[in-house]
Design a protein around this motif. Structure first.
Motif, PDB file in Angstrom:
ATOM      1  N   VAL A 356      -1.365  37.232 -71.464  1.00 18.71           N
ATOM      2  CA  VAL A 356      -2.261  35.792 -72.008  1.00 18.71           C
ATOM      3  C   VAL A 356      -1.960  34.959 -70.864  1.00 18.71           C
ATOM      4  O   VAL A 356      -2.858  34.655 -70.393  1.00 18.71           O
ATOM      5  CB  VAL A 356      -1.624  35.097 -73.004  1.00 18.71           C
ATOM      6  N   TRP A 357      -0.961  34.743 -70.141  1.00 15.00           N
ATOM      7  CA  TRP A 357      -0.795  33.852 -68.566  1.00 15.00           C
ATOM      8  C   TRP A 357      -1.281  34.290 -68.080  1.00 15.00           C
ATOM      9  O   TRP A 357      -2.733  33.911 -67.196  1.00 15.00           O
ATOM     10  CB  TRP A 357       0.908  33.813 -68.345  1.00 15.00           C
ATOM     11  N   GLU A 358      -1.818  35.747 -67.806  1.00 16.07           N
ATOM     12  CA  GLU A 358      -2.535  36.531 -66.624  1.00 16.07           C
ATOM     13  C   GLU A 358      -4.455  36.453 -66.776  1.00 16.07           C
ATOM     14  O   GLU A 358      -4.912  36.430 -66.225  1.00 16.07           O
ATOM     15  CB  GLU A 358      -2.275  37.886 -66.614  1.00 16.07           C
ATOM     16  N   VAL A 359      -4.176  36.837 -68.418  1.00 15.81           N
ATOM     17  CA  VAL A 359      -5.642  36.303 -68.286  1.00 15.81           C
ATOM     18  C   VAL A 359      -6.127  35.005 -68.396  1.00 15.81           C
ATOM     19  O   VAL A 359      -7.451  34.402 -67.602  1.00 15.81           O
ATOM     20  CB  VAL A 359      -6.054  36.358 -70.137  1.00 15.81           C
ATOM     21  N   ILE A 360      -5.081  33.941 -68.812  1.00 12.25           N
ATOM     22  CA  ILE A 360      -5.392  32.524 -68.277  1.00 12.25           C
ATOM     23  C   ILE A 360      -5.831  32.135 -66.957  1.00 12.25           C
ATOM     24  O   ILE A 360      -6.312  30.945 -66.079  1.00 12.25           O
ATOM     25  CB  ILE A 360      -4.150  31.180 -68.572  1.00 12.25           C
ATOM     26  N   VAL A 361      -5.202  32.408 -65.425  1.00 13.43           N
ATOM     27  CA  VAL A 361      -5.157  32.397 -64.721  1.00 13.43           C
ATOM     28  C   VAL A 361      -6.186  33.392 -64.178  1.00 13.43           C
ATOM     29  O   VAL A 361      -7.346  32.335 -63.229  1.00 13.43           O
ATOM     30  CB  VAL A 361      -4.026  33.054 -64.207  1.00 13.43           C
ATOM     31  N   MET A 362      -6.247  34.497 -64.229  1.00 12.02           N
ATOM     32  CA  MET A 362      -7.367  35.578 -63.721  1.00 12.02           C
ATOM     33  C   MET A 362      -8.940  35.235 -64.189  1.00 12.02           C
ATOM     34  O   MET A 362     -10.375  35.700 -63.268  1.00 12.02           O
ATOM     35  CB  MET A 362      -7.399  36.776 -64.209  1.00 12.02           C
ATOM     36  N   THR A 363      -9.326  34.279 -65.523  1.00 12.75           N
ATOM     37  CA  THR A 363     -10.572  33.786 -65.631  1.00 12.75           C
ATOM     38  C   THR A 363     -11.215  32.793 -64.717  1.00 12.75           C
ATOM     39  O   THR A 363     -12.567  33.230 -64.718  1.00 12.75           O
ATOM     40  CB  THR A 363     -10.534  33.499 -67.046  1.00 12.75           C
ATOM     41  N   PRO A 364     -10.480  31.547 -64.573  1.00 12.15           N
ATOM     42  CA  PRO A 364     -11.102  31.575 -63.482  1.00 12.15           C
ATOM     43  C   PRO A 364     -10.984  32.034 -61.650  1.00 12.15           C
ATOM     44  O   PRO A 364     -11.755  31.892 -61.326  1.00 12.15           O
ATOM     45  CB  PRO A 364     -10.489  30.020 -63.656  1.00 12.15           C
ATOM     46  N   VAL A 365     -10.657  32.343 -61.388  1.00  3.54           N
ATOM     47  CA  VAL A 365     -10.420  32.844 -61.052  1.00  3.54           C
ATOM     48  C   VAL A 365     -11.466  34.617 -60.779  1.00  3.54           C
ATOM     49  O   VAL A 365     -12.494  34.447 -59.307  1.00  3.54           O
ATOM     50  CB  VAL A 365      -9.091  33.830 -60.481  1.00  3.54           C
ATOM     51  N   THR A 366     -12.001  35.043 -60.921  1.00  2.53           N
ATOM     52  CA  THR A 366     -12.371  35.501 -61.115  1.00  2.53           C
ATOM     53  C   THR A 366     -14.416  35.682 -61.443  1.00  2.53           C
ATOM     54  O   THR A 366     -15.321  35.427 -60.979  1.00  2.53           O
ATOM     55  CB  THR A 366     -12.796  37.024 -63.107  1.00  2.53           C
ATOM     56  N   ILE A 367     -14.659  34.011 -62.685  1.00  4.63           N
ATOM     57  CA  ILE A 367     -14.996  32.929 -62.280  1.00  4.63           C
ATOM     58  C   ILE A 367     -15.680  33.145 -60.920  1.00  4.63           C
ATOM     59  O   ILE A 367     -16.864  33.438 -60.750  1.00  4.63           O
ATOM     60  CB  ILE A 367     -15.369  32.116 -63.218  1.00  4.63           C
ATOM     61  N   VAL A 368     -15.134  32.313 -60.139  1.00  2.00           N
ATOM     62  CA  VAL A 368     -14.579  32.187 -58.493  1.00  2.00           C
ATOM     63  C   VAL A 368     -15.371  33.088 -57.385  1.00  2.00           C
ATOM     64  O   VAL A 368     -16.191  33.007 -57.171  1.00  2.00           O
ATOM     65  CB  VAL A 368     -13.721  31.106 -58.165  1.00  2.00           C
ATOM     66  N   TYR A 369     -14.991  34.106 -57.957  1.00  2.00           N
ATOM     67  CA  TYR A 369     -15.142  35.044 -56.542  1.00  2.00           C
ATOM     68  C   TYR A 369     -16.788  35.834 -57.111  1.00  2.00           C
ATOM     69  O   TYR A 369     -17.542  36.040 -56.384  1.00  2.00           O
ATOM     70  CB  TYR A 369     -14.034  35.964 -57.176  1.00  2.00           C
ATOM     71  N   THR A 370     -16.624  36.021 -58.072  1.00  2.00           N
ATOM     72  CA  THR A 370     -18.464  36.349 -58.802  1.00  2.00           C
ATOM     73  C   THR A 370     -19.151  35.562 -58.435  1.00  2.00           C
ATOM     74  O   THR A 370     -20.540  35.847 -58.023  1.00  2.00           O
ATOM     75  CB  THR A 370     -18.208  36.269 -60.404  1.00  2.00           C
ATOM     76  N   ILE A 371     -19.556  33.717 -58.520  1.00  2.00           N
ATOM     77  CA  ILE A 371     -20.537  32.980 -58.092  1.00  2.00           C
ATOM     78  C   ILE A 371     -20.260  33.242 -56.401  1.00  2.00           C
ATOM     79  O   ILE A 371     -21.536  32.768 -55.733  1.00  2.00           O
ATOM     80  CB  ILE A 371     -19.554  31.573 -58.539  1.00  2.00           C
TER      81      ILE A 371
END
Length: 404
Positions: A356-371
């Motif tokens: 779960v911790w990896e999902v919480i951390v990587m979700t905003p990272v993925t969003i920022v990277y995509t933008i």
């Protein structure tokens, strides 16, 4: 959009192929590199039939030597790529055939359920639809493009963001070609391996390890193709796509790369950071507006930072998946082998592949990277509306030729 992820998949597949080659070395395979059958099923044959097989093998061996031919069936990285992409299909007695990967094939051969496939690396490559001339032409064109960029830099001609972005894609493509150099392309006809045992008999003889229901093929207890989009992501999203038949008629190509901490991981990390850092070359380029220049700088920083955070999180979690931290702990703390190590091993086995911790951390990272990635792709084309005059000048190659 993100060629570094394709490169990560290619590197992961190469790492898995190399592991497969190492795994096959412990089999009792022919040492003289001539075509013969592995004596793994001799206990199930009659003495007369076994003697006849050995006599036939010797006759074939003598015949190949007389004609100056030898069939090198040693397991190579081409065999491993071919196996891991589902090139071998198991046909149990009275059961539906299904594809197997290299790890499953190794187990079947070791247990004596199938014989070692008598295929040379050349025969495996013959199934590939890859065109060597087309690859060479592509590499030649991309090489010429790189030379053009270097020439423009030497002569201090303006380089556009489109050229920088294209250069980053070109470098990823060349490295990806090298990682997949031994992987057969677009294989349509698999190799059938028959077994005298039914799949029910194989599972019963495998014991409690094979008692759980399978999700992809009956040999999931050996290797369930995890982690992949099909096994790890789709169940959480509550939708199902892709092949619905079970066993799967083909192996999916959505397996996430588990690269470990070897030289391939170090190479991929350095190249990924170099790829992200290449966008910093355009830090002082001429942009149509100051705002676009600032956004390009911010996007370049965001891409590099997101890639670094991703590598830190994935390296930490990958250490738990592969038991790397437990092995290092045992290496440096020899006095606590039974207590702390057993506890860490128990936690590792009960740990989810994607916590779960990896999902919480990587979700905003993925969003920022995509933008950030989307802005860079869009800005590459928007910046073409206002280019410096020198961007239209060609490289004067005559200046590189010595003359008097």
């Amino acid at each position: 959009m993100a060629p570094e992820f394709v490169l990560a998949f290619a590197t992961g597949q190469k790492v898995e192929a190399k592991k497969c080659v190492e795994q096959f070395r412990d089999l009792d395979l022919p040492r003289d590199n001539t075509s013969r059958t592995v004596d793994s099923a001799s206990s199930r044959r009659s003495r007369l039939q076994d003697a006849g097989d050995r006599l036939s093998t010797r006759v074939n061996k003598i015949g190949m030597r007389l004609h100056g031919e030898q069939k090198d069936t040693k397991w190579s990285i081409r065999h491993a790529f071919y196996a891991n992409m589902g090139g071998f299909v198991l046909q149990p007695r009275g059961c539906t055939p299904f594809p197997i990967n290299g790890k499953q094939l190794h187990w079947l051969i070791k247990q004596g359920y199938v014989e070692y496939p008598q295929m040379t690396a050349k025969e495996v490559w013959d199934k590939s639809k890859a065109d060597g001339f087309q690859k060479s032409l592509t590499c030649l064109q991309t090489g010429w493009f790189i030379i053009q960029i270097v020439g423009r830099a030497i002569q201090k001609l303006p380089i556009t963001t489109l050229e920088i972005t294209t250069l980053s894609f070109v470098l990823c493509t060349l490295v990806m070609f090298s990682q997949w150099a031994n992987k057969p392309l677009d294989v349509e006809s698999p190799t059938i391996l028959t077994s005298s045992k039914s799949i029910a008999e194989i599972l019963i003889e495998a014991g409690p390890a094979a008692s759980q229901p399978f999700k992809q093929t009956p040999l999931d207890f050996i290797d369930n193709q995890s982690p992949s989009w099909l096994t790890e992501v789709q169940p959480h999203l509550r939708f199902r796509t892709g092949p619905r038949m079970r066993p799967l008629p083909r192996l999916t190509n959505d397996r996430f790369p588990v690269i470990g901490a070897g030289p391939d991981a170090v190479f991929l990390f350095l190249f990924t950071m170099a790829y992200c850092g290449l966008h910093f070359v355009a830090w002082d380029f001429s942009f149509p507006t100051p705002l676009e220049r600032d956004l390009w700088r911010a996007a370049s920083i965001a891409i590099a930072a997101c890639a670094f955070i991703f590598w830190v999180c994935e390296t930490y979690q990958d250490g738990h998946r592969l038991g790397r931290w437990e092995r290092w702990y045992a290496k440096f703390f020899h006095n606590d082998k039974n207590g702390r190590i057993n506890t860490m091993e128990k936690i590792r086995r009960n740990r989810r592949f994607i916590p779960v911790w990896e999902v919480i951390v990587m979700t905003p990272v993925t969003i920022v990277y995509t933008i950030a990635r989307t802005y860079i792709v869009v800005e590459v084309f928007l910046s073409q509306r206002s280019l410096p005059t020198g961007a239209f000048n060609s490289v004067q190659w005559s200046e590189f030729v010595p003359h008097f």
